[in-house]
Design an enzyme around this catalytic site. Structure first.
Site, short mmCIF file in Angstrom:
data_model
loop_
_atom_site.label_atom_id
_atom_site.label_comp_id
_atom_site.label_asym_id
_atom_site.label_seq_id
_atom_site.Cartn_x
_atom_site.Cartn_y
_atom_site.Cartn_z
N HIS A 199 -9.40 2.51 -1.97
CA HIS A 199 -10.03 1.89 -0.80
C HIS A 199 -9.23 0.71 -0.26
CE1 HIS A 199 -11.67 0.11 -4.46
NE2 HIS A 199 -11.75 -1.01 -3.78
N TYR A 258 -4.82 1.54 3.84
CA TYR A 258 -5.17 1.72 5.25
C TYR A 258 -4.02 2.45 5.94
CZ TYR A 258 -8.71 -1.73 4.15
OH TYR A 258 -9.76 -2.39 3.57
N ALA A 281 6.27 14.74 0.90
CA ALA A 281 5.96 15.15 -0.48
C ALA A 281 6.48 14.16 -1.52
CB ALA A 281 6.56 16.52 -0.74
N ALA A 295 14.03 8.80 2.43
CA ALA A 295 13.69 9.42 1.15
C ALA A 295 14.07 8.52 -0.03
CB ALA A 295 14.40 10.76 1.02
#
Length: 161
Positions: free
Chosen positions: A66, A69, A78, A135
């Site tokens: 939680h 955002y 991935a 990456a």
């Protein structure tokens, strides 16, 4: 049954449900759009749940989802890991059962951000609007809007116009 025991059972059940939802969302068999919905059920906050693409095997923090955002029109490739709890390397814990001091913070990914394959986002950070993270980059500091971050040390190589 006292409140403390009941609270621990409730917390344990919530962790179990979160782990199951996380395992389903990480699967390559789940459609990209469905992953956002599953992560939202865990507590991850999306500005627009239907406009975010999450790749296979993306892990959002297991304990504090939680605190994450995610803005509008974001892509997370991935293998990325987004963590919101950390070990304080400056001070050791005063608690007799814990050697390290732990803390947590918010990870804010603003609109139009792309995060490349196998990135790690750790510590409380904000990734600015329109940024591109290459990456295998480890992000531990705020990323300015429009930045293109690459390399093991997350070097800002240019600004997106």
């Amino acid at each position: 049954m006292n409140k403390k025991i009941e609270s621990k059972k409730e917390y344990g059940l919530r962790r179990l449900v979160n782990k199951i939802l996380q395992a389903i969302a990480r699967s390559s068999l789940v459609p990209i759009k469905m992953r956002s919905i599953l992560q939202s059920m865990r507590g991850v906050n999306f500005k627009n749940i239907y406009n975010t693409q999450i790749g296979d095997n993306v892990v959002f923090d297991e304990i504090y989802p939680h605190y994450i955002y995610i803005g509008d029109r974001c892509g997370i490739a991935a293998g990325t890991r987004i963590l919101t709890h950390f070990i304080d390397t400056e001070r050791l814990s005063d608690h007799p059962d814990h050697h390290f001091r732990y803390y947590q913070g918010k990870v804010i990914i603003e609109d139009d951000v792309f995060i490349g394959t196998n990135c790690v986002i750790a510590k409380p950070v904000t990734i600015g609007k329109g940024s591109v993270i290459g990456a295998n980059v480890v992000i531990t500091k705020d990323v300015p809007a429009g930045a293109v971050m690459v390399g093991a040390k997350a070097v800002n190589i240019k600004k997106v116009e």
